[in-house]
Scaffold this motif. Structure first.
Motif, PDB file in Angstrom:
ATOM      1  N   LEU A 212       0.819  -1.209   0.000  1.00 45.45           N
ATOM      2  CA  LEU A 212       0.000   0.000   0.000  1.00 45.45           C
ATOM      3  C   LEU A 212       0.851   1.256   0.000  1.00 45.45           C
ATOM      4  N   GLY A 213       2.074   1.157   0.518  1.00 50.20           N
ATOM      5  CA  GLY A 213       2.909   2.345   0.654  1.00 50.20           C
ATOM      6  C   GLY A 213       2.310   3.307   1.669  1.00 50.20           C
ATOM      7  N   ASN A 214       2.623   4.575   1.515  1.00 57.06           N
ATOM      8  CA  ASN A 214       2.057   5.612   2.385  1.00 57.06           C
ATOM      9  C   ASN A 214       0.776   6.110   1.711  1.00 57.06           C
ATOM     10  N   LEU A 215      -0.349   5.519   2.086  1.00 55.31           N
ATOM     11  CA  LEU A 215      -1.604   5.784   1.387  1.00 55.31           C
ATOM     12  C   LEU A 215      -1.939   7.268   1.294  1.00 55.31           C
ATOM     13  N   PHE A 216      -1.773   7.965   2.408  1.00 59.18           N
ATOM     14  CA  PHE A 216      -2.162   9.372   2.446  1.00 59.18           C
ATOM     15  C   PHE A 216      -0.951  10.235   2.793  1.00 59.18           C
ATOM     16  N   ASP A 217      -0.006  10.244   1.853  1.00 60.44           N
ATOM     17  CA  ASP A 217       1.157  11.105   2.019  1.00 60.44           C
ATOM     18  C   ASP A 217       0.778  12.544   1.692  1.00 60.44           C
ATOM     19  N   ARG A 218       1.739  13.434   1.813  1.00 57.60           N
ATOM     20  CA  ARG A 218       1.441  14.854   1.608  1.00 57.60           C
ATOM     21  C   ARG A 218       0.875  15.128   0.222  1.00 57.60           C
ATOM     22  N   GLN A 219       1.435  14.477  -0.782  1.00 60.50           N
ATOM     23  CA  GLN A 219       0.973  14.703  -2.146  1.00 60.50           C
ATOM     24  C   GLN A 219      -0.483  14.268  -2.321  1.00 60.50           C
ATOM     25  N   THR A 220      -0.831  13.117  -1.758  1.00 58.66           N
ATOM     26  CA  THR A 220      -2.205  12.626  -1.864  1.00 58.66           C
ATOM     27  C   THR A 220      -3.166  13.537  -1.121  1.00 58.66           C
TER      28      THR A 220
ATOM     29  N   GLU B 135      -2.801  16.701  -0.452  1.00 60.62           N
ATOM     30  CA  GLU B 135      -2.946  17.951  -1.197  1.00 60.62           C
ATOM     31  C   GLU B 135      -3.886  17.770  -2.388  1.00 60.62           C
ATOM     32  N   ALA B 136      -3.860  16.587  -2.984  1.00 56.77           N
ATOM     33  CA  ALA B 136      -4.717  16.332  -4.144  1.00 56.77           C
ATOM     34  C   ALA B 136      -6.191  16.228  -3.751  1.00 56.77           C
TER      35      ALA B 136
ATOM     36  N   GLY C 195      -4.983   5.781   7.885  1.00 61.26           N
ATOM     37  CA  GLY C 195      -5.734   6.966   7.483  1.00 61.26           C
ATOM     38  C   GLY C 195      -5.629   8.138   8.424  1.00 61.26           C
ATOM     39  N   ALA C 196      -4.621   8.143   9.301  1.00 61.70           N
ATOM     40  CA  ALA C 196      -4.510   9.229  10.289  1.00 61.70           C
ATOM     41  C   ALA C 196      -4.444  10.599   9.622  1.00 61.70           C
ATOM     42  N   GLY C 197      -3.638  10.726   8.583  1.00 60.00           N
ATOM     43  CA  GLY C 197      -3.502  12.018   7.905  1.00 60.00           C
ATOM     44  C   GLY C 197      -4.799  12.477   7.271  1.00 60.00           C
ATOM     45  N   LEU C 198      -5.541  11.542   6.683  1.00 58.11           N
ATOM     46  CA  LEU C 198      -6.815  11.899   6.061  1.00 58.11           C
ATOM     47  C   LEU C 198      -7.835  12.309   7.115  1.00 58.11           C
ATOM     48  N   ALA C 199      -7.877  11.599   8.231  1.00 57.13           N
ATOM     49  CA  ALA C 199      -8.813  11.956   9.300  1.00 57.13           C
ATOM     50  C   ALA C 199      -8.533  13.361   9.816  1.00 57.13           C
ATOM     51  N   ARG C 200      -7.262  13.683   9.993  1.00 56.88           N
ATOM     52  CA  ARG C 200      -6.905  15.031  10.455  1.00 56.88           C
ATOM     53  C   ARG C 200      -7.308  16.087   9.423  1.00 56.88           C
ATOM     54  N   LEU C 201      -7.099  15.791   8.138  1.00 56.59           N
ATOM     55  CA  LEU C 201      -7.478  16.736   7.090  1.00 56.59           C
ATOM     56  C   LEU C 201      -8.980  17.002   7.125  1.00 56.59           C
ATOM     57  N   GLU C 202      -9.771  15.951   7.226  1.00 57.67           N
ATOM     58  CA  GLU C 202     -11.224  16.124   7.246  1.00 57.67           C
ATOM     59  C   GLU C 202     -11.665  16.922   8.471  1.00 57.67           C
ATOM     60  N   ALA C 203     -11.113  16.589   9.636  1.00 59.00           N
ATOM     61  CA  ALA C 203     -11.496  17.302  10.856  1.00 59.00           C
ATOM     62  C   ALA C 203     -11.062  18.763  10.796  1.00 59.00           C
ATOM     63  N   ARG C 204      -9.857  19.019  10.287  1.00 52.79           N
ATOM     64  CA  ARG C 204      -9.345  20.387  10.173  1.00 52.79           C
ATOM     65  C   ARG C 204     -10.208  21.219   9.226  1.00 52.79           C
ATOM     66  N   THR C 205     -10.572  20.637   8.102  1.00 51.96           N
ATOM     67  CA  THR C 205     -11.371  21.349   7.119  1.00 51.96           C
ATOM     68  C   THR C 205     -12.756  21.656   7.667  1.00 51.96           C
ATOM     69  N   LEU C 206     -13.381  20.672   8.290  1.00 45.07           N
ATOM     70  CA  LEU C 206     -14.714  20.880   8.846  1.00 45.07           C
ATOM     71  C   LEU C 206     -14.704  21.930   9.944  1.00 45.07           C
ATOM     72  N   LEU C 207     -13.782  21.822  10.883  1.00 46.40           N
ATOM     73  CA  LEU C 207     -13.771  22.757  11.996  1.00 46.40           C
ATOM     74  C   LEU C 207     -13.478  24.174  11.517  1.00 46.40           C
ATOM     75  N   GLY C 208     -12.555  24.329  10.573  1.00 42.50           N
ATOM     76  CA  GLY C 208     -12.247  25.664  10.057  1.00 42.50           C
ATOM     77  C   GLY C 208     -13.461  26.332   9.451  1.00 42.50           C
ATOM     78  N   GLN C 209     -14.213  25.593   8.627  1.00 41.98           N
ATOM     79  CA  GLN C 209     -15.398  26.190   8.010  1.00 41.98           C
ATOM     80  C   GLN C 209     -16.515  26.412   9.020  1.00 41.98           C
TER      81      GLN C 209
END
Length: 377
Positions: free
Chosen positions: A73-81, A83-84, A331-345
């Motif tokens: 699987l590699g790093n499923l949710f790396d910085r590049q993913t 950002e995409a 999926g730790a990075g993705l979970a943080r992204l979703e929570a950060r985006t939701l809370l900011g808005q």
């Protein structure tokens, strides 16, 4: 009561932060795989259909099988993913909050958990895996029912519910993999098929592994992330002034997310077994003994986090909400992204948001699911 507390059904509850961390990261501790299950007297529990199916997924594999699948699987949710996917997550959150605002205008209140928190993870993962949006509700229902097999002490009725959901999930994701093999594209699942075709000697083995990976990644990312977001909002709203404080200091959004993970983790415990006779926190633990790593208790260990029952955004505290070691959450990075985006808005769009009542929870011990959080603005 100590870092290790004997459980009434056998084994131990591990409560201290350092002891929990040692179990999660130590090579002397394994997940309860098929080899361990075959040595147990409680065959009914471990031979249940849902338990057997989950035991084939990444979370219940030990080395070398776990290592092989994880590396594929590699790093499923790396910085590049991340950002995409970020622009689509931003757009999703905006649309979900439009719906939340509409419900509040029409009814005076709305359920944040069902209108927003549960929808964002399935939208994100579903789009990433290129799953048809019309199937999202069905996947959510199957996931809510399947997780009973992963409870600490599931009842017969819970195992039956989980078995029915497991059969449905197996059919759904097996069909999904078959369709991607027949019509390959640039999506994630097609990529996994190509990767495993190069590793396996036959297509049947590839399809089985890709099915297990796809199902596991999907169900593992839904309830946990949804509960993180609902618990985060509740923790901020339950104390007067906390919402306003963070609105004025959005640079601390990540700190708030980290404290929510510590204070009220979405997963309350995870189980491991001793690979050999060992000693943990001064207690002799024989080989094959099961221990339950108590994530919440560990994060509330005052030796690690002083005044642990206080929700402190500026704490910079420690937690193990994403596990540790070889089984650290993919999926730790993705979970943080979703929570950060939701809370900011949410902070920008709902400056007067308030909770109508405390959250409601599913009756579970392992997967801590917020079923409802009614809010107004």
């Amino acid at each position: 009561m100590g870092d290790l507390v004997p459980a009434p059904w056998g084994g131990y509850l591990v409560t201290g932060y350092d002891a929990c961390n040692q179990v999660l990261r130590g090579r002397a501790w394994l997940v309860p795989d098929f080899a361990w299950q075959d040595r147990q007297a409680d065959t009914g529990r471990w031979q249940a259909v849902a338990t057997q199916e989950m035991s084939r997924t990444l979370s219940r594999l030990n080395a070398p099988d776990h290592t092989r699948q994880r590396h594929s699987l590699g790093n499923l949710f790396d910085r590049q993913t991340l950002e995409a996917v970020a622009p689509a997550v931003e757009a999703d959150v905006a649309g979900l909050l439009d719906r939340l605002a509409e419900r509040i205008r029409e009814d005076g209140e709305a359920d944040l958990a069902t209108v927003v928190s549960e929808r964002l993870p399935i939208n994100t993962v579903g789009r990433w895996l290129d799953i048809a949006p019309d199937d999202y509700d069905h996947i959510l229902e199957m996931t809510h029912n399947q997780v009973y097999a992963q409870e600490l002490l599931p009842t017969k009725s819970q195992l039956a519910t989980s078995e029915a959901a497991t059969v449905q999930l197996r059919r759904y994701f097996t069909d999904l993999v078959r369709e991607r093999r027949e019509n390959p594209g640039d999506d994630v699942v097609s990529g996994w098929i190509r990767t495993w075709d190069a590793l396996e000697s036959d297509r049947a083995s590839t399809d089985r592994i890709v099915y297990q990976l796809t199902m596991f990644v999907t169900i593992a990312s839904l309830e946990t992330t949804a509960t993180l977001m609902s618990s985060l909002v509740w923790s901020l709203l339950r104390s007067p002034g906390r919402w306003d404080w963070l609105r004025e200091r959005p640079e601390h959004i990540d700190d708030a997310i980290n404290e929510a993970l510590r204070y009220d983790p979405p997963i309350r415990l995870n189980s491991r077994v001793a690979a050999e006779d060992t000693v943990l926190s001064g207690v002799f633990v024989p080989k094959d003994t099961m221990v339950h790593v108590m994530y919440g208790a560990a994060a509330h260990d005052p030796r690690r986090n002083p005044a642990p029952h206080t929700f402190d955004i500026l704490r910079k505290g420690s937690h193990i909400a994403f596990g540790g070691g070889a089984h650290y959450c993919l999926g730790a990075g993705l979970a943080r992204l979703e929570a950060r985006t939701l809370l900011g808005q949410l902070l920008r769009r709902f400056p007067t948001l308030r909770a109508i009542s405390p959250p409601e929870y599913a009756s579970r011990m392992v997967f801590h699911r917020v079923t409802s959080l009614r809010v107004a603005a």
